[in-house]
Design a protein around this motif. Structure first.
Motif, PDB file in Angstrom:
ATOM      1  N   VAL A 215       4.886  -0.991  -1.206  1.00  0.00           N
ATOM      2  CA  VAL A 215       5.655   0.023  -1.914  1.00  0.00           C
ATOM      3  C   VAL A 215       4.744   0.623  -2.972  1.00  0.00           C
ATOM      4  O   VAL A 215       4.083  -0.114  -3.720  1.00  0.00           O
ATOM      5  N   ALA A 216       4.674   1.949  -3.016  1.00  0.00           N
ATOM      6  CA  ALA A 216       3.754   2.587  -3.952  1.00  0.00           C
ATOM      7  C   ALA A 216       4.254   3.966  -4.339  1.00  0.00           C
ATOM      8  O   ALA A 216       4.917   4.657  -3.548  1.00  0.00           O
ATOM      9  N   LEU A 217       3.886   4.370  -5.543  1.00  0.00           N
ATOM     10  CA  LEU A 217       4.289   5.679  -6.063  1.00  0.00           C
ATOM     11  C   LEU A 217       3.632   6.815  -5.290  1.00  0.00           C
ATOM     12  O   LEU A 217       4.217   7.886  -5.129  1.00  0.00           O
ATOM     13  N   ASP A 218       2.397   6.575  -4.792  1.00  0.00           N
ATOM     14  CA  ASP A 218       1.710   7.634  -4.054  1.00  0.00           C
ATOM     15  C   ASP A 218       0.671   7.021  -3.119  1.00  0.00           C
ATOM     16  O   ASP A 218       0.478   5.795  -3.086  1.00  0.00           O
ATOM     17  N   ASP A 219      -0.010   7.893  -2.355  1.00  0.00           N
ATOM     18  CA  ASP A 219      -0.994   7.441  -1.367  1.00  0.00           C
ATOM     19  C   ASP A 219      -2.149   6.684  -2.008  1.00  0.00           C
ATOM     20  O   ASP A 219      -2.653   5.717  -1.434  1.00  0.00           O
ATOM     21  N   LYS A 220      -2.592   7.130  -3.173  1.00  0.00           N
ATOM     22  CA  LYS A 220      -3.729   6.492  -3.834  1.00  0.00           C
ATOM     23  C   LYS A 220      -3.419   5.042  -4.202  1.00  0.00           C
ATOM     24  O   LYS A 220      -4.246   4.147  -3.990  1.00  0.00           O
ATOM     25  N   ILE A 221      -2.222   4.824  -4.705  1.00  0.00           N
ATOM     26  CA  ILE A 221      -1.830   3.465  -5.062  1.00  0.00           C
ATOM     27  C   ILE A 221      -1.683   2.613  -3.813  1.00  0.00           C
ATOM     28  O   ILE A 221      -2.126   1.457  -3.762  1.00  0.00           O
ATOM     29  N   ALA A 222      -1.086   3.174  -2.761  1.00  0.00           N
ATOM     30  CA  ALA A 222      -0.945   2.438  -1.497  1.00  0.00           C
ATOM     31  C   ALA A 222      -2.305   2.053  -0.935  1.00  0.00           C
ATOM     32  O   ALA A 222      -2.506   0.932  -0.447  1.00  0.00           O
ATOM     33  N   ALA A 223      -3.270   2.963  -1.013  1.00  0.00           N
ATOM     34  CA  ALA A 223      -4.620   2.680  -0.519  1.00  0.00           C
ATOM     35  C   ALA A 223      -5.278   1.578  -1.338  1.00  0.00           C
ATOM     36  O   ALA A 223      -5.978   0.707  -0.799  1.00  0.00           O
ATOM     37  N   SER A 224      -5.058   1.579  -2.645  1.00  0.00           N
ATOM     38  CA  SER A 224      -5.620   0.525  -3.497  1.00  0.00           C
ATOM     39  C   SER A 224      -5.032  -0.834  -3.149  1.00  0.00           C
ATOM     40  O   SER A 224      -5.735  -1.851  -3.162  1.00  0.00           O
ATOM     41  N   ILE A 225      -3.753  -0.871  -2.813  1.00  0.00           N
ATOM     42  CA  ILE A 225      -3.118  -2.131  -2.425  1.00  0.00           C
ATOM     43  C   ILE A 225      -3.717  -2.645  -1.123  1.00  0.00           C
ATOM     44  O   ILE A 225      -4.017  -3.844  -0.987  1.00  0.00           O
ATOM     45  N   ILE A 226      -3.912  -1.750  -0.154  1.00  0.00           N
ATOM     46  CA  ILE A 226      -4.537  -2.160   1.112  1.00  0.00           C
ATOM     47  C   ILE A 226      -5.910  -2.753   0.854  1.00  0.00           C
ATOM     48  O   ILE A 226      -6.280  -3.809   1.393  1.00  0.00           O
ATOM     49  N   ASN A 227      -6.710  -2.098   0.037  1.00  0.00           N
ATOM     50  CA  ASN A 227      -8.045  -2.616  -0.279  1.00  0.00           C
ATOM     51  C   ASN A 227      -7.965  -3.996  -0.906  1.00  0.00           C
ATOM     52  O   ASN A 227      -8.739  -4.902  -0.575  1.00  0.00           O
ATOM     53  N   ALA A 228      -7.015  -4.192  -1.812  1.00  0.00           N
ATOM     54  CA  ALA A 228      -6.894  -5.481  -2.494  1.00  0.00           C
ATOM     55  C   ALA A 228      -6.483  -6.590  -1.526  1.00  0.00           C
ATOM     56  O   ALA A 228      -6.953  -7.729  -1.644  1.00  0.00           O
ATOM     57  N   CYS A 255     -10.596   3.091   7.420  1.00  0.00           N
ATOM     58  CA  CYS A 255     -10.823   1.665   7.145  1.00  0.00           C
ATOM     59  C   CYS A 255     -10.964   0.838   8.418  1.00  0.00           C
ATOM     60  O   CYS A 255     -11.096  -0.390   8.350  1.00  0.00           O
ATOM     61  N   GLY A 256     -10.901   1.494   9.564  1.00  0.00           N
ATOM     62  CA  GLY A 256     -11.069   0.784  10.819  1.00  0.00           C
ATOM     63  C   GLY A 256      -9.783   0.480  11.565  1.00  0.00           C
ATOM     64  O   GLY A 256      -9.811  -0.174  12.610  1.00  0.00           O
ATOM     65  N   PHE A 257      -8.647   0.946  11.055  1.00  0.00           N
ATOM     66  CA  PHE A 257      -7.381   0.746  11.752  1.00  0.00           C
ATOM     67  C   PHE A 257      -7.233   1.755  12.892  1.00  0.00           C
ATOM     68  O   PHE A 257      -7.681   2.906  12.789  1.00  0.00           O
ATOM     69  N   LYS A 258      -6.577   1.324  13.966  1.00  0.00           N
ATOM     70  CA  LYS A 258      -6.263   2.195  15.093  1.00  0.00           C
ATOM     71  C   LYS A 258      -4.773   2.084  15.393  1.00  0.00           C
ATOM     72  O   LYS A 258      -4.231   0.988  15.469  1.00  0.00           O
ATOM     73  N   LYS A 259      -4.138   3.242  15.564  1.00  0.00           N
ATOM     74  CA  LYS A 259      -2.722   3.216  15.925  1.00  0.00           C
ATOM     75  C   LYS A 259      -2.583   2.845  17.388  1.00  0.00           C
ATOM     76  O   LYS A 259      -3.189   3.457  18.256  1.00  0.00           O
ATOM     77  N   VAL A 260      -1.771   1.819  17.661  1.00  0.00           N
ATOM     78  CA  VAL A 260      -1.641   1.313  19.027  1.00  0.00           C
ATOM     79  C   VAL A 260      -0.253   1.542  19.618  1.00  0.00           C
ATOM     80  O   VAL A 260      -0.078   1.401  20.829  1.00  0.00           O
ATOM     81  N   ASN A 261       0.720   1.916  18.776  1.00  0.00           N
ATOM     82  CA  ASN A 261       2.076   2.044  19.304  1.00  0.00           C
ATOM     83  C   ASN A 261       2.947   2.751  18.279  1.00  0.00           C
ATOM     84  O   ASN A 261       2.630   2.773  17.081  1.00  0.00           O
ATOM     85  N   GLU A 262       4.051   3.333  18.755  1.00  0.00           N
ATOM     86  CA  GLU A 262       5.058   3.931  17.886  1.00  0.00           C
ATOM     87  C   GLU A 262       6.436   3.428  18.313  1.00  0.00           C
ATOM     88  O   GLU A 262       7.199   4.135  18.971  1.00  0.00           O
ATOM     89  N   PRO A 263       6.803   2.204  17.963  1.00  0.00           N
ATOM     90  CA  PRO A 263       8.100   1.667  18.371  1.00  0.00           C
ATOM     91  C   PRO A 263       9.252   2.459  17.758  1.00  0.00           C
ATOM     92  O   PRO A 263       9.189   2.861  16.588  1.00  0.00           O
TER      93      PRO A 263
END
Length: 289
Positions: A215-228, A255-263
């Motif tokens: 959960v994040a206020l914006d994309d930048k914060i969400a990206a920082s959480i992923i990095n952490a 970051c090396g992620f690949k989308k594999v599905n859209e359930p």
């Protein structure tokens, strides 16, 4: 109890004594539930399943009721050798019957399961985007002094619960406590006024490090959480991203992620997803919605 082709099935509520058999059932369909994940499901909701005459679990489904008017169904499994007897429909209907008709029920379906859920009254309202990463590439987010990432502490929980409720669309206190206890790492993001503006955790599964909820206020914060959560963790990583975050999904690709599905996300007793504030960047897991 019923008999078809000399096979006897008994449906019952499953408990902690059934964990090892549930792991075996999930393995039979290629899913990677482990003891910790199943115990979190059991402690957060209700799990039902069919047993054959020998007492072996041949089907399962779980319903996770949240604090007010929403519930999630998941872990719907039928052993390949016991398909064709209507077990999936019966065990899912048992879960549906455990909540009121006023409760909105959500689930994230496989393509194979979609026709069954449609027969039970579910309708597709959205999709989630499943991403996998074999080797995480840390992508430094532009650093500012606007926020800090800190380890979760017990005194953060009340404000954290409110933050997650606004992002998810319902309070889910019991599940959130159980998930935090299960987590490998849990971080909160605070602004310069010491207000919580983001949150994320990771769960170590047998195959993947599962990242979410985020959960994040914006994309930048969400990206920082992923990095952490993902930097220097090693191994495969999974995140399921709700619709509406194209910039964040582009970041995941770097970051090396690949989308594999859209359930598909499906709902019963509601024509749309619960009202959300667009701050949910990663769901906990498909079973929890």
């Amino acid at each position: 109890m019923k008999t078809e082709d000399r096979v006897v099935f008994k449906i019952e509520q499953l408990t902690n004594k059934d964990v090892s058999n549930l792991i075996e059932l999930s393995s039979a369909v290629g899913w990677d539930y482990d003891e910790h994940e199943i115990q979190t499901i059991l402690s957060s909701g209700l799990v039902y399943g069919h047993k054959n005459a020998e007492g072996e679990i041949v089907s399962s489904a779980a319903i996770i009721p949240y604090d007010t008017n929403l519930a999630s169904i998941g872990m719907v499994i039928v052993h390949p050798e016991y398909r064709g007897f209507g077990l999936g429909k019966e065990v899912t209907q048992t879960c549906i019957d455990r909540v009121s008709e006023d409760t909105s029920i959500m689930l994230i379906s496989t393509e194979e399961g979609k026709p069954l859920y449609e027969r039970l009254g579910f309708r597709t309202v959205d999709v989630v985007h499943k991403f996998l990463c074999e080797k995480f590439i840390s992508n430094t987010v532009n650093s500012t002094n606007d926020f800090t990432l800190d380890p979760f502490q017990t005194q953060d929980f009340l404000k954290l619960k409110q933050l997650v409720a606004a992002a998810f669309g319902d309070q889910r206190s019991t599940f959130l406590l159980n998930r935090i206890k299960q987590s490998k790492r849990c971080v909160v993001v605070k602004n310069q006024y010491d207000e919580i503006i983001g949150f994320g955790l990771s769960i170590q599964g047998p195959v993947n490090l599962i990242v979410g909820p985020i959960v994040a206020l914006d994309d930048k914060i969400a990206a920082s959480i992923i990095n952490a959560l993902a930097t220097n963790q090693g191994g495969n990583i999974r995140i399921d991203v709700p619709s509406g975050h194209p910039e964040f999904m582009t970041f995941l690709d770097t970051c090396g992620f690949k989308k594999v599905n859209e359930p598909p996300v499906m709902m019963k007793n509601s024509a749309a997803m619960p009202r959300r504030n667009h701050e949910l960047f990663g769901i906990a897991a498909q079973v929890f919605g």
